[in-house]
Design a protein around this motif. Sequence first.
Motif, PDB file in Angstrom:
ATOM      1  N   GLN A   1       0.828  -1.205   0.000  1.00 21.46           N
ATOM      2  CA  GLN A   1       0.000   0.000   0.000  1.00 21.46           C
ATOM      3  C   GLN A   1       0.865   1.258   0.000  1.00 21.46           C
ATOM      4  O   GLN A   1       1.917   1.298   0.619  1.00 21.46           O
ATOM      5  CB  GLN A   1      -0.921   0.032   1.227  1.00 21.46           C
ATOM      6  CG  GLN A   1      -1.864  -1.150   1.337  1.00 21.46           C
ATOM      7  CD  GLN A   1      -2.776  -1.276   0.142  1.00 21.46           C
ATOM      8  OE1 GLN A   1      -3.534  -0.382  -0.182  1.00 21.46           O
ATOM      9  NE2 GLN A   1      -2.664  -2.407  -0.542  1.00 21.46           N
ATOM     10  N   THR A   2       0.371   2.283  -0.694  1.00 18.72           N
ATOM     11  CA  THR A   2       1.039   3.583  -0.692  1.00 18.72           C
ATOM     12  C   THR A   2       0.347   4.482   0.325  1.00 18.72           C
ATOM     13  O   THR A   2      -0.738   4.157   0.823  1.00 18.72           O
ATOM     14  CB  THR A   2       0.961   4.238  -2.083  1.00 18.72           C
ATOM     15  OG1 THR A   2      -0.416   4.516  -2.376  1.00 18.72           O
ATOM     16  CG2 THR A   2       1.558   3.351  -3.152  1.00 18.72           C
ATOM     17  N   ASP A   3       0.956   5.623   0.609  1.00 20.41           N
ATOM     18  CA  ASP A   3       0.331   6.579   1.528  1.00 20.41           C
ATOM     19  C   ASP A   3      -1.036   7.005   1.006  1.00 20.41           C
ATOM     20  O   ASP A   3      -1.982   7.172   1.772  1.00 20.41           O
ATOM     21  CB  ASP A   3       1.227   7.803   1.711  1.00 20.41           C
ATOM     22  CG  ASP A   3       2.463   7.482   2.541  1.00 20.41           C
ATOM     23  OD1 ASP A   3       2.510   6.393   3.140  1.00 20.41           O
ATOM     24  OD2 ASP A   3       3.366   8.333   2.589  1.00 20.41           O
ATOM     25  N   ASP A   4      -1.154   7.188  -0.303  1.00 20.89           N
ATOM     26  CA  ASP A   4      -2.431   7.583  -0.897  1.00 20.89           C
ATOM     27  C   ASP A   4      -3.486   6.487  -0.707  1.00 20.89           C
ATOM     28  O   ASP A   4      -4.653   6.783  -0.448  1.00 20.89           O
ATOM     29  CB  ASP A   4      -2.251   7.901  -2.380  1.00 20.89           C
ATOM     30  CG  ASP A   4      -3.466   8.595  -2.961  1.00 20.89           C
ATOM     31  OD1 ASP A   4      -3.958   9.553  -2.322  1.00 20.89           O
ATOM     32  OD2 ASP A   4      -3.931   8.165  -4.038  1.00 20.89           O
TER      33      ASP A   4
ATOM     34  N   PHE B   1      -3.654   4.416   1.796  1.00 21.80           N
ATOM     35  CA  PHE B   1      -4.089   4.490   3.193  1.00 21.80           C
ATOM     36  C   PHE B   1      -5.037   5.664   3.410  1.00 21.80           C
ATOM     37  O   PHE B   1      -6.021   5.550   4.128  1.00 21.80           O
ATOM     38  CB  PHE B   1      -2.895   4.595   4.139  1.00 21.80           C
ATOM     39  CG  PHE B   1      -2.091   3.334   4.255  1.00 21.80           C
ATOM     40  CD1 PHE B   1      -2.692   2.131   4.585  1.00 21.80           C
ATOM     41  CD2 PHE B   1      -0.727   3.342   4.051  1.00 21.80           C
ATOM     42  CE1 PHE B   1      -1.952   0.956   4.695  1.00 21.80           C
ATOM     43  CE2 PHE B   1       0.029   2.190   4.168  1.00 21.80           C
ATOM     44  CZ  PHE B   1      -0.587   0.991   4.480  1.00 21.80           C
ATOM     45  N   LYS B   2      -4.753   6.804   2.782  1.00 22.30           N
ATOM     46  CA  LYS B   2      -5.632   7.971   2.924  1.00 22.30           C
ATOM     47  C   LYS B   2      -7.029   7.675   2.404  1.00 22.30           C
ATOM     48  O   LYS B   2      -8.015   8.138   2.960  1.00 22.30           O
ATOM     49  CB  LYS B   2      -5.054   9.174   2.172  1.00 22.30           C
ATOM     50  CG  LYS B   2      -3.910   9.845   2.865  1.00 22.30           C
ATOM     51  CD  LYS B   2      -3.441  11.039   2.063  1.00 22.30           C
ATOM     52  CE  LYS B   2      -2.226  11.686   2.676  1.00 22.30           C
ATOM     53  NZ  LYS B   2      -1.752  12.816   1.887  1.00 22.30           N
TER      54      LYS B   2
ATOM     55  N   THR C   1      -9.242   5.775   4.966  1.00 21.83           N
ATOM     56  CA  THR C   1      -9.298   6.330   6.313  1.00 21.83           C
ATOM     57  C   THR C   1     -10.714   6.806   6.603  1.00 21.83           C
ATOM     58  O   THR C   1     -11.344   7.455   5.771  1.00 21.83           O
ATOM     59  CB  THR C   1      -8.319   7.503   6.459  1.00 21.83           C
ATOM     60  OG1 THR C   1      -7.007   7.018   6.229  1.00 21.83           O
ATOM     61  CG2 THR C   1      -8.397   8.109   7.833  1.00 21.83           C
TER      62      THR C   1
ATOM     63  N   SER D   1       1.894   4.536  13.190  1.00 16.39           N
ATOM     64  CA  SER D   1       2.930   4.949  12.255  1.00 16.39           C
ATOM     65  C   SER D   1       2.389   5.983  11.264  1.00 16.39           C
ATOM     66  O   SER D   1       3.056   6.971  10.946  1.00 16.39           O
ATOM     67  CB  SER D   1       3.459   3.734  11.501  1.00 16.39           C
ATOM     68  OG  SER D   1       4.271   4.121  10.427  1.00 16.39           O
ATOM     69  N   LEU D   2       1.173   5.760  10.782  1.00 10.50           N
ATOM     70  CA  LEU D   2       0.563   6.714   9.846  1.00 10.50           C
ATOM     71  C   LEU D   2       0.317   8.059  10.520  1.00 10.50           C
ATOM     72  O   LEU D   2       0.508   9.111   9.911  1.00 10.50           O
ATOM     73  CB  LEU D   2      -0.752   6.146   9.291  1.00 10.50           C
ATOM     74  CG  LEU D   2      -0.620   4.911   8.402  1.00 10.50           C
ATOM     75  CD1 LEU D   2      -1.994   4.344   8.070  1.00 10.50           C
ATOM     76  CD2 LEU D   2       0.153   5.235   7.141  1.00 10.50           C
TER      77      LEU D   2
ATOM     78  N   ARG E   1       3.562   9.945  10.819  1.00 11.43           N
ATOM     79  CA  ARG E   1       3.970  10.484   9.525  1.00 11.43           C
ATOM     80  C   ARG E   1       3.046  11.606   9.058  1.00 11.43           C
ATOM     81  O   ARG E   1       3.274  12.216   8.026  1.00 11.43           O
ATOM     82  CB  ARG E   1       4.002   9.372   8.475  1.00 11.43           C
ATOM     83  CG  ARG E   1       5.085   8.375   8.789  1.00 11.43           C
ATOM     84  CD  ARG E   1       5.356   7.336   7.741  1.00 11.43           C
ATOM     85  NE  ARG E   1       4.409   7.149   6.683  1.00 11.43           N
ATOM     86  CZ  ARG E   1       3.978   5.961   6.258  1.00 11.43           C
ATOM     87  NH1 ARG E   1       4.418   4.868   6.849  1.00 11.43           N
ATOM     88  NH2 ARG E   1       3.146   5.860   5.261  1.00 11.43           N
TER      89      ARG E   1
ATOM     90  N   LEU F   1      -0.203  11.406   8.182  1.00 14.21           N
ATOM     91  CA  LEU F   1      -1.188  11.072   7.160  1.00 14.21           C
ATOM     92  C   LEU F   1      -2.617  11.322   7.638  1.00 14.21           C
ATOM     93  O   LEU F   1      -3.476  11.677   6.859  1.00 14.21           O
ATOM     94  CB  LEU F   1      -1.027   9.620   6.721  1.00 14.21           C
ATOM     95  CG  LEU F   1       0.148   9.424   5.778  1.00 14.21           C
ATOM     96  CD1 LEU F   1       0.532   7.976   5.663  1.00 14.21           C
ATOM     97  CD2 LEU F   1      -0.201   9.977   4.417  1.00 14.21           C
TER      98      LEU F   1
END
Length: 108
Positions: free
Chosen positions: A22-25, A27-28, A31, A68-69, A72, A74
């Motif tokens: 998974q990328t940060d995007d 995960f966003k 959410t 962790s997110l 960072r 996010l």
Amino acid sequence: MASGQQKAQQNLDAFEVWQATQTDDDFKQITFKGQLNRIEVAKGVGCGKSALNQNPALRKALKSLEDSLRERGLYHRCQKVPKKRLIYRSNMITQRIAGFLILNVYLY
């Protein structure tokens, strides 16, 4: 057929693979209310939503990922409105409604 412990380990391994892909995007996008949407996580991992709560190792890994997110930047932990503020707001709205009712009686 796999035992409960074997299935729990398989779910944890699948979670770790899913997390790594998974990328940060990504995960966003999943959410909701300050945490990852459990249904979407379960779909991605290929396990039941209940496994996310009942498997202690998986639950700990998910919490670690969310922490962790947050670190960072996010997403932020969902802030709960203090009960005192809700009561104050409720009383204020009740007073306004009462005022409108009295005004309505005078108009008729």
